[in-house]
Design an enzyme around this catalytic site. Structure first.
Site, mmCIF file in Angstrom:
data_model
loop_
_atom_site.group_PDB
_atom_site.id
_atom_site.type_symbol
_atom_site.label_atom_id
_atom_site.label_comp_id
_atom_site.label_asym_id
_atom_site.label_seq_id
_atom_site.Cartn_x
_atom_site.Cartn_y
_atom_site.Cartn_z
ATOM 1 N N CYS A 162 1.491 -73.726 49.170
ATOM 2 C CA CYS A 162 0.468 -74.159 47.693
ATOM 3 C C CYS A 162 1.807 -74.103 46.234
ATOM 4 C CB CYS A 162 -0.670 -74.182 47.423
ATOM 5 S SG CYS A 162 -0.761 -74.337 45.520
ATOM 6 N N CYS B 38 -0.299 -71.856 43.715
ATOM 7 C CA CYS B 38 -0.154 -70.448 44.250
ATOM 8 C C CYS B 38 -0.189 -69.708 45.585
ATOM 9 C CB CYS B 38 -2.646 -70.572 44.515
ATOM 10 S SG CYS B 38 -3.066 -71.644 45.960
ATOM 11 N N TRP C 179 -2.046 -79.849 51.051
ATOM 12 C CA TRP C 179 -1.469 -81.166 51.427
ATOM 13 C C TRP C 179 -0.933 -82.293 50.543
ATOM 14 C CZ3 TRP C 179 -6.103 -84.682 52.412
ATOM 15 C CH2 TRP C 179 -6.823 -83.542 53.656
ATOM 16 N N CYS D 190 -3.265 -76.838 47.101
ATOM 17 C CA CYS D 190 -3.962 -76.236 48.335
ATOM 18 C C CYS D 190 -5.055 -77.337 47.982
ATOM 19 C CB CYS D 190 -3.863 -75.414 48.228
ATOM 20 S SG CYS D 190 -4.371 -74.559 46.692
ATOM 21 N N TYR E 80 -14.299 -74.213 50.129
ATOM 22 C CA TYR E 80 -15.471 -74.603 50.676
ATOM 23 C C TYR E 80 -16.133 -73.438 49.945
ATOM 24 C CZ TYR E 80 -12.174 -76.880 53.696
ATOM 25 O OH TYR E 80 -11.442 -77.667 54.387
ATOM 26 N N HIS F 43 -5.718 -76.869 43.986
ATOM 27 C CA HIS F 43 -5.207 -77.365 43.157
ATOM 28 C C HIS F 43 -4.749 -78.772 43.559
ATOM 29 C CE1 HIS F 43 -4.234 -73.017 42.507
ATOM 30 N NE2 HIS F 43 -4.753 -73.667 42.109
ATOM 31 N N TYR G 81 -5.875 -88.867 52.299
ATOM 32 C CA TYR G 81 -7.380 -88.598 51.753
ATOM 33 C C TYR G 81 -7.429 -89.413 50.351
ATOM 34 C CZ TYR G 81 -11.718 -87.417 49.545
ATOM 35 O OH TYR G 81 -13.087 -86.650 48.729
ATOM 36 N N ASP H 256 -13.005 -91.264 47.300
ATOM 37 C CA ASP H 256 -13.683 -89.704 47.835
ATOM 38 C C ASP H 256 -13.703 -90.394 49.053
ATOM 39 O OD1 ASP H 256 -15.006 -87.608 47.388
ATOM 40 O OD2 ASP H 256 -16.860 -88.432 46.950
ATOM 41 N N CYS I 224 -33.199 -82.681 63.126
ATOM 42 C CA CYS I 224 -33.816 -81.188 62.797
ATOM 43 C C CYS I 224 -34.192 -80.810 61.326
ATOM 44 C CB CYS I 224 -32.708 -80.083 63.326
ATOM 45 S SG CYS I 224 -30.951 -80.050 61.952
ATOM 46 N N HIS J 182 -27.345 -78.267 60.012
ATOM 47 C CA HIS J 182 -28.465 -77.725 61.004
ATOM 48 C C HIS J 182 -29.963 -77.056 60.502
ATOM 49 C CE1 HIS J 182 -30.582 -77.546 64.666
ATOM 50 N NE2 HIS J 182 -30.196 -76.682 65.104
#
Length: 848
Positions: A197, A200, A207, A217, A221, A230, A257, A262, A333, A808
């Site tokens: 990246c 960083c 990407w 980067c 998550y 970034h 992507y 999106d 579930c 789940h």
């Protein structure tokens, strides 16, 4: 055979051949979970095509007069040894390569092999006719009966069409930017390996932007893994829409992507776009997992026994009444977990299971579409123990394998189809929020319990909101009904702040070995955040006729028999991307909420006068609307009719582009007085849990007033529903008139205007709950139970995954002082119930 032939001739006029559009229930009994594999098989009415188990077919014959049934029985064939599968319940040895179900390369759909026996049975004497018998009968009989038999067997059963048989999560659309993507001639050339990246120095999840060749980067998550956002920030600064994940490029393609769309997309010109930056697609080799492979890994982990599923311990399978597993119908579930908990509550047991014979006797001609019948069928299936039996061993010699707890269980296909019908989310096979489904189901119970007992009353309670004007010290009291306590998570109260900061620092430095640290939040801190006064900075006070500061305090006006607490783990980051808070909360086994009991108006306390606030002024129109009870929760004054507002379309558009519903965006702009995107976004964040969040904007002054809508135009069904909740017909009429005859909004309106309704006279046509129980005349309102605010924990539902839309759900329920884990078809004694990681907690009142 002559007698049988004559018998068939006598019923020939009732035997139908299925036509397109006919609902054929050949896999499941309409009144129980019997199937062709069950003892006694399944009987399909050759006229209505309803499926009946052997215990109900005589009852159906007696009620309907139908005599001809197709009797289907299936016997499982012995499985051959399959090297591709292990018989121990672990993922198959042949790993999936596509995020798909039931197609080549995807997850396998287990196809059981059966021997099938089909014959016609004539009731009441159960005389049998086989296909061979038909060959000796007259042509007219042979033709009609054979066509009906073949049509029933060839038709797709209702359960088959409802069940996910094939699904391909990799189907991607061509990006609208691919054909005409502009690429900068900036001389950038990308090496074939060694990417970092540019901001960083991160070396994973990298990407490349296909417009300017920037190497950055990916997203971070929920648990802190992934990248540092970034690449996303670069798109937000430049608007360059497409990026390719380096390390996934092969001669066959790569992960592309589109930030603008999106979604993962296709780029038909990808070789050309990569060549622009010196990348020869035909020579590249894959070095990183694709997004599909990452999702597959997540989905495979869902089936493993991790923290919430109590991995590392041998769990003892349980069988018997109240210990029945439920099959996962494809992301169901959330439904399984909620219904397992609800049918441990006495109100639901007595309403639907204790009276099942009476419910079935009174069921309509098509019980598959009857709410009470299908709920009773589900409840009996869970509590009877009839289906709580070990699943057939998938291996031939698997006795040494450790028990897995898999059961035959029940597949709630009819129930899921019925409660989800017409709902934009619950009618799909996507994962859903268990809390939203719980409220949806409670709402359906309310609508279907207009007479007799209403089990949802077990959860119903009143909330008192007290707003005090800080300038005049005068107060206003309002009450509303609720079913769930939403408990905030004050992340700043974590007791392991130093560990969290250290882990964050290491991640920012690109340390891939940095541990994932879970925030430890005291339950007392969550309760304090719930009970502490909220500061309202722009409160319009009718006492001082102007805006000032006020405090709002929320308390319990009643305590329900069963209390549901939702931990508000799901929130939005600074970039408005949904995320889940990874927290551990020391939720107690017992709870005393007596200190949160509402006290009502205090002695000597003055109330705010009921005066309407001034109209909302905007630059281009003198009068456009007013602030009201749904504005910033700052005022609940009476409304006066005013002109319609003109909304700032640019702000509405910006909110819509973030993914919020159009009507919610319009309300946000209206109720914040066209004051800009920040104020509107704050309104959305604080009202996302409102039941009418996505409902159309109805202006308080423009809704139908008394006398403007004749009673005849109101829905009698809606009126009956509201009256059944304890309100008079006049009150129900006023609520429906005020909300354009929309039931959900009328119920919400009536609960938020209890003070206004107290002054209404009860009409001759309406009867309050008090009148029906002895002539007492308390203030009108919903029927609520009340008692001490002391509770004990008896169940909790946990969620695994990054958001409510994936992952789940698992339920833990206390049965006879033993915690039991309900994980779809697995039902086992719990050794280490993870009470600190729950999402929904269920408490019951402790008798003093």
């Amino acid at each position: 055979m002559a007698d049988v032939g004559e018998l068939l001739m006598s019923v020939l006029s009732t035997i139908r051949v299925p036509k397109p559009g006919d609902r054929v229930h050949k896999d499941e009994c309409a009144l129980s979970f019997s199937s062709p594999e069950s003892e006694g098989g399944l009987y399909v009415c050759m006229n209505s095509f309803l499926g009946l188990g052997s215990q109900y077919v005589d009852r159906h014959h007696a009620r309907s007069g139908q005599r001809a049934y197709l009797h289907i029985t299936r016997t499982r064939k012995a499985k051959k040894e399959d090297d591709g599968n292990s018989g121990s319940g672990h993922p198959p040895k042949k790993k999936p390569t596509r995020l798909a179900i039931g197609i080549e390369g995807g997850f396998d759909v287990e196809q059981e092999q059966y021997e099938e026996d089909v014959k016609v049975v004539i009731l009441p004497d159960r005389q049998e006719v086989t296909s061979e018998d038909l060959t000796t009968m007259p042509d007219v009989v042979r033709e009609r009966v054979s066509l009906s038999m073949a049509g029933i067997m060839a038709a797709d059963s209702v359960s088959h069409t409802l069940q996910v048989q094939q699904w391909d999560g990799e189907v991607r659309q061509e990006s609208k930017h691919a054909a005409d993507l502009k690429q900068l001639d900036n001389g950038v050339k990308i090496p074939p390996s060694g990417w970092r990246c540019e901001v960083c120095d991160l070396q994973e999840n990298i990407w490349m932007n296909l417009t300017d060749g920037k190497v950055l980067c990916g997203r971070r998550y929920f648990d802190g893994s992934g990248g540092n956002n970034h690449a996303l920030l670069h798109y937000q600064e430049t608007g360059y829409p497409l990026a390719v994940k380096l390390g996934t490029i092969t001669p066959d393609g790569a992960d592309v992507y589109s930030y603008d769309e999106d979604d993962m997309v296709l780029d038909s010109k990808l070789p050309e776009h990569l060549a622009h930056f010196g990348i020869d697609m035909m020579t590249m080799e894959k070095t990183e997992r694709t997004m599909t492979e990452l999702e597959i890994a997540v989905n495979q982990r869902v089936g493993e026994w991790e923290v919430i599923q109590e991995s590392g311990t041998t769990l003892r399978p349980l069988f018997g009444p109240g210990l029945t597993g439920m099959k996962n119908l494809g992301n169901s579930c959330y439904l399984n977990s909620v219904m397992q908990v609800l049918f441990t509550i006495p109100d639901f047991q007595s309403k639907y299971v204790s009276n099942i014979d009476k419910i079935i006797d009174e069921a309509p001609s098509d019980p598959t579409q009857d709410f009470k019948t299908q709920v009773a069928k589900l409840g009996y299936g869970l509590l009877s123990g009839d289906y709580s039996k070990p699943a057939p061993d998938p291996g031939e010699e698997n006795g040494a394998a450790e028990p897995r707890g898999d059961q035959i269980g029940i597949a709630p296909q009819m129930f899921k189809a019925l409660v989800g019908r017409g709902h934009p989310e619950f009618s799909t096979n996507r994962q859903q929020d268990a809390q939203e489904f719980l409220l949806h189901f409670i709402n359906m119970v309310e609508r279907n319990c207009r007479s007799g007992s209403n089990p949802s009353e077990a959860f119903r309670f009143l909330v008192e909101e007290r707003i005090v004007c800080q300038q005049s010290q005068k107060a206003k009291y309002t009450q509303r009904v609720d079913y769930i306590v939403q408990l905030p998570v004050p992340m700043d109260q974590a007791t392991n702040t130093e560990e969290l900061q250290e882990a964050e620092r290491r991640r920012e430095e690109g340390d891939s070995s940095a541990p994932t640290v879970r925030a430890q939040i005291p339950f007392t801190a969550c309760m304090a955040a719930l009970s502490e006064p909220e500061i309202l900075t722009d409160f319009w006070s009718s006492a001082v006729q102007g805006k000032t500061t006020a405090t709002k305090t929320t308390r319990f006006a009643s305590f329900p028999d069963h209390l549901v607490i939702q931990i508000k783990k799901f929130t939005f980051g600074l970039d408005w991307v949904p995320k889940k808070l990874d927290v551990s909360i020391d939720v107690p086994d017992t709870l005393d909420l007596s200190g949160l009991r509402a006290t009502g108006q205090q002695p000597g306390e003055e109330l705010l006068p009921e005066v309407a606030p001034p109209p909302l002024m905007t630059p281009d129109v003198e009068v456009k609307g007013i602030l009201g009870s749904h504005g910033n929760e700052e005022d609940d004054s009476l409304y006066s009719p005013l002109l319609s507002p003109v909304l700032d379309d640019s702000t509405v558009s910006q909110l819509c582009e973030m993914g919020f519903p159009l009507e919610a965006c319009r309300k946000a702009v209206y109720y914040t007085g066209n004051t800009g995107i920040d104020a509107a976004m704050n309104w959305i964040m604080s009202h996302m849990d409102d039941p009418d969040f996505s409902a159309p904007l109805v202006l308080p002054g423009c809704s139908s007033g008394p006398g403007t809508t004749p009673t005849e135009s109101l829905s009698e069904e809606h009126l009956a529903t509201i009256v059944s909740m304890g309100f008079s017909r006049d009150q129900a009429t006023k609520a429906l008139r005020a909300t354009s005859n929309v039931l959900d909004r009328a119920v919400d309106w009536i609960f938020s205007h209890l003070d206004d309704l107290e002054s209404m006279d009860v009409s001759e046509g309406g009867r309050s709950a008090a009148e029906s129980e002895g002539g007492r005349d308390p203030p009108p309102g919903p029927r609520v139970r009340d008692g001490p605010g002391k509770y004990e924990l008896f169940a909790f539902i946990s969620h695994m995954g990054t958001s409510t839309m994936c992952g789940h759900y698992v339920a833990h329920i206390k049965k006879d002082q033993q915690w039991v884990i309900f994980n779809d078809q697995k039902v086992c004694a719990s050794e280490k119930p993870p009470k600190d990681l729950g999402y929904l907690y269920f408490y019951r009142r402790v008798a003093e």
